[in-house]
Design a protein around this motif. Structure first.
Motif, PDB file in Angstrom:
ATOM      1  N   TYR A  32      -0.612  -4.311  -2.286  1.00  0.00           N
ATOM      2  CA  TYR A  32      -1.550  -4.696  -1.248  1.00  0.00           C
ATOM      3  C   TYR A  32      -0.849  -5.285  -0.021  1.00  0.00           C
ATOM      4  CZ  TYR A  32      -5.326  -3.887  -4.499  1.00  0.00           C
ATOM      5  OH  TYR A  32      -6.202  -3.299  -5.356  1.00  0.00           O
ATOM      6  N   HIS A  33      -1.337  -4.870   1.120  1.00  0.00           N
ATOM      7  CA  HIS A  33      -0.985  -5.527   2.357  1.00  0.00           C
ATOM      8  C   HIS A  33      -1.867  -6.768   2.474  1.00  0.00           C
ATOM      9  CE1 HIS A  33       1.083  -1.804   3.604  1.00  0.00           C
ATOM     10  NE2 HIS A  33       0.095  -1.215   2.980  1.00  0.00           N
ATOM     11  N   GLY A  50      -0.648 -10.698   9.654  1.00  0.00           N
ATOM     12  CA  GLY A  50      -0.658  -9.719   8.586  1.00  0.00           C
ATOM     13  C   GLY A  50       0.760  -9.420   8.141  1.00  0.00           C
ATOM     14  N   ILE A  51       0.886  -8.936   6.908  1.00  0.00           N
ATOM     15  CA  ILE A  51       2.206  -8.604   6.375  1.00  0.00           C
ATOM     16  C   ILE A  51       2.070  -7.383   5.476  1.00  0.00           C
ATOM     17  CG2 ILE A  51       1.973 -10.164   4.405  1.00  0.00           C
ATOM     18  CD1 ILE A  51       4.995 -10.843   4.803  1.00  0.00           C
ATOM     19  N   ASN A  52       3.050  -6.477   5.549  1.00  0.00           N
ATOM     20  CA  ASN A  52       2.933  -5.267   4.745  1.00  0.00           C
ATOM     21  C   ASN A  52       3.300  -5.549   3.287  1.00  0.00           C
ATOM     22  OD1 ASN A  52       5.732  -5.476   4.971  1.00  0.00           O
ATOM     23  ND2 ASN A  52       6.019  -3.265   5.153  1.00  0.00           N
ATOM     24  N   TRP A  53       3.192  -4.550   2.444  1.00  0.00           N
ATOM     25  CA  TRP A  53       3.321  -4.755   1.001  1.00  0.00           C
ATOM     26  C   TRP A  53       4.690  -5.287   0.622  1.00  0.00           C
ATOM     27  CZ3 TRP A  53       7.014  -2.177  -1.847  1.00  0.00           C
ATOM     28  CH2 TRP A  53       7.658  -1.108  -1.193  1.00  0.00           C
ATOM     29  N   SER A  54       5.721  -4.871   1.362  1.00  0.00           N
ATOM     30  CA  SER A  54       7.074  -5.292   1.007  1.00  0.00           C
ATOM     31  C   SER A  54       7.511  -6.572   1.705  1.00  0.00           C
ATOM     32  CB  SER A  54       8.064  -4.184   1.358  1.00  0.00           C
ATOM     33  OG  SER A  54       8.148  -4.027   2.762  1.00  0.00           O
ATOM     34  N   THR A  58       5.610  -7.657   9.892  1.00  0.00           N
ATOM     35  CA  THR A  58       4.578  -8.667  10.102  1.00  0.00           C
ATOM     36  C   THR A  58       3.858  -8.424  11.425  1.00  0.00           C
ATOM     37  OG1 THR A  58       6.204 -10.164  11.098  1.00  0.00           O
ATOM     38  CG2 THR A  58       5.747 -10.435   8.747  1.00  0.00           C
ATOM     39  N   ARG A  72       5.555 -13.564   2.106  1.00  0.00           N
ATOM     40  CA  ARG A  72       4.964 -13.326   0.799  1.00  0.00           C
ATOM     41  C   ARG A  72       6.035 -13.383  -0.280  1.00  0.00           C
ATOM     42  NH1 ARG A  72       2.133  -7.706   0.900  1.00  0.00           N
ATOM     43  NH2 ARG A  72       1.828  -8.112  -1.331  1.00  0.00           N
ATOM     44  N   GLY A 102      -3.719  -1.606   4.964  1.00  0.00           N
ATOM     45  CA  GLY A 102      -3.016  -2.414   5.958  1.00  0.00           C
ATOM     46  C   GLY A 102      -3.896  -3.536   6.486  1.00  0.00           C
ATOM     47  N   THR A 104      -3.488  -5.435   9.930  1.00  0.00           N
ATOM     48  CA  THR A 104      -2.618  -5.477  11.100  1.00  0.00           C
ATOM     49  C   THR A 104      -3.242  -6.060  12.348  1.00  0.00           C
ATOM     50  OG1 THR A 104      -3.280  -3.251  11.753  1.00  0.00           O
ATOM     51  CG2 THR A 104      -1.419  -3.420  10.249  1.00  0.00           C
ATOM     52  N   SER A 108      -8.754  -4.373  11.504  1.00  0.00           N
ATOM     53  CA  SER A 108      -8.585  -4.108  10.080  1.00  0.00           C
ATOM     54  C   SER A 108      -9.844  -4.514   9.331  1.00  0.00           C
ATOM     55  CB  SER A 108      -7.380  -4.883   9.536  1.00  0.00           C
ATOM     56  OG  SER A 108      -6.192  -4.478  10.166  1.00  0.00           O
TER      57      SER A 108
END
Length: 123
Positions: A32-33, A50-54, A58, A72, A102, A104, A108
């Protein structure tokens, strides 16, 4: 079904810092993002970060750029929001959100939301 639980809100003075946490359960956190939104009384919801899954990418709302940092920890299924140089206009209920596609911007539409934690910044 993903459940999100925010913590860390409270009352601080202008110029101080505060750190929020959001812990996820019921799903594979790494898929999950994640992101943070806020809503002040009488105002529309605002995208904060916001932050992506990995954790490699940001995103930030204009009003918090340079002051807030989102990170995260996959092992802990937790996303953090470090808030520095707080201003009275940062006062709001802060919501954690998760989405498989996402998180972002304000456009969103995350699938999952926490119940929120109140941050109050006094002048």
């Amino acid at each position: 079904q993903v459940q999100l639980m925010e913590s860390g809100g409270g009352l601080v003075q202008a110029g101080e810092f505060l750190s929020l946490s959001c812990t996820a359960s019921g799903g594979d956190f790494s898929r999950y993002h994640m992101g943070w939104f806020r809503q002040a009384p009488g105002k529309e919801r605002e995208f904060v970060a916001g932050i992506n899954w990995s954790g490699s990418v940001t995103y930030y709302g204009d009003s918090v750029k340079g002051r807030f940092t989102i990170t995260r920890q996959v092992a802990e299924s937790t996303v953090y929001l470090q808030m520095n140089s707080l201003k009275p206009e940062d006062t709001a209920v802060y919501y954690c959100a998760a989405d498989p596609v996402g998180v972002t911007s304000i456009h969103s539409r995350p699938d999952y939301w926490g119940k929120g934690t109140l941050v109050t910044v006094s002048s």
